[in-house]
Design a protein around this motif. Structure first.
Motif, PDB file in Angstrom:
ATOM      1  N   ASP A 125      -4.391   2.676 -10.174  1.00 27.83           N
ATOM      2  CA  ASP A 125      -5.472   1.806  -9.715  1.00 27.83           C
ATOM      3  C   ASP A 125      -4.981   0.919  -8.577  1.00 27.83           C
ATOM      4  O   ASP A 125      -3.814   0.985  -8.164  1.00 27.83           O
ATOM      5  CB  ASP A 125      -6.067   0.995 -10.868  1.00 27.83           C
ATOM      6  N   ALA A 126      -5.859   0.062  -8.049  1.00 27.03           N
ATOM      7  CA  ALA A 126      -5.532  -0.784  -6.898  1.00 27.03           C
ATOM      8  C   ALA A 126      -4.394  -1.761  -7.190  1.00 27.03           C
ATOM      9  O   ALA A 126      -3.705  -2.205  -6.274  1.00 27.03           O
ATOM     10  CB  ALA A 126      -6.775  -1.542  -6.452  1.00 27.03           C
ATOM     11  N   LYS A 127      -4.158  -2.080  -8.458  1.00 20.60           N
ATOM     12  CA  LYS A 127      -3.082  -3.014  -8.828  1.00 20.60           C
ATOM     13  C   LYS A 127      -1.766  -2.301  -9.118  1.00 20.60           C
ATOM     14  O   LYS A 127      -0.785  -2.924  -9.484  1.00 20.60           O
ATOM     15  CB  LYS A 127      -3.504  -3.824 -10.058  1.00 20.60           C
ATOM     16  N   GLY A 128      -1.745  -0.972  -8.989  1.00 16.18           N
ATOM     17  CA  GLY A 128      -0.530  -0.206  -9.239  1.00 16.18           C
ATOM     18  C   GLY A 128      -0.338   0.229 -10.670  1.00 16.18           C
ATOM     19  O   GLY A 128       0.715   0.756 -11.025  1.00 16.18           O
ATOM     20  N   ASN A 129      -1.347   0.041 -11.518  1.00 12.00           N
ATOM     21  CA  ASN A 129      -1.266   0.442 -12.922  1.00 12.00           C
ATOM     22  C   ASN A 129      -1.725   1.887 -13.086  1.00 12.00           C
ATOM     23  O   ASN A 129      -2.702   2.315 -12.456  1.00 12.00           O
ATOM     24  CB  ASN A 129      -2.144  -0.463 -13.789  1.00 12.00           C
TER      25      ASN A 129
END
Length: 139
Positions: A125-129
């Protein structure tokens, strides 16, 4: 995605959806044979009657046939009679769309049923998760 494909659009669909994509609905998974079918909506959204093309694929994603539902055929014929589309909708014309289906191989679109070679990469995802997907729930 294991398979990513672009389905052709008819002249009628182009007239209705000149400003955006059309929708896919009614995806049916035929577990016994391994194939799927789906309905591409090519109807006047204001009428909301689900007119469209039905694409059927075998377990290897070869397109077996393309057909229409009644609502789609009736509206296409109205457009043809009014001179808004040039070609009459025939069985042969529909089957010719099978040669226009494009498959993403991970780098480019090709005309043969091809898996996305990057289908097993992690989704981030956009947060790197990492996003966990349950493949059994996709179809």
């Amino acid at each position: 995605a294991l398979y990513y494909l672009l389905l052709p659009i008819t002249e009628y669909g182009e007239k209705l959806f000149s400003n955006g994509p059309r929708l896919v609905s009614n995806i049916e998974d035929y577990k016994q044979t391994g194939g799927i079918s789906l309905l591409t909506l090519e109807n006047n959204p204001a009428e909301n009657k689900g007119g469209g093309l039905v694409f059927a694929f075998d377990k290897n994603f070869n397109c077996i046939y393309i057909s229409t539902n009644t609502f789609y055929s009736e509206n296409y014929n109205k457009f043809f009679d009014a001179g808004l589309v040039k070609e009459k909708l025939t069985f042969e014309k529909l089957q010719n769309f099978r040669n226009k289906i494009l498959f993403w191989d991970g780098e480019k679109f090709v005309y043969e049923p091809t898996m996305n070679k990057y289908h097993n990469q992690k989704f981030i995802d956009a947060k790197g998760n990492e996003i966990k997907l349950n493949v059994n729930n996709i179809l």
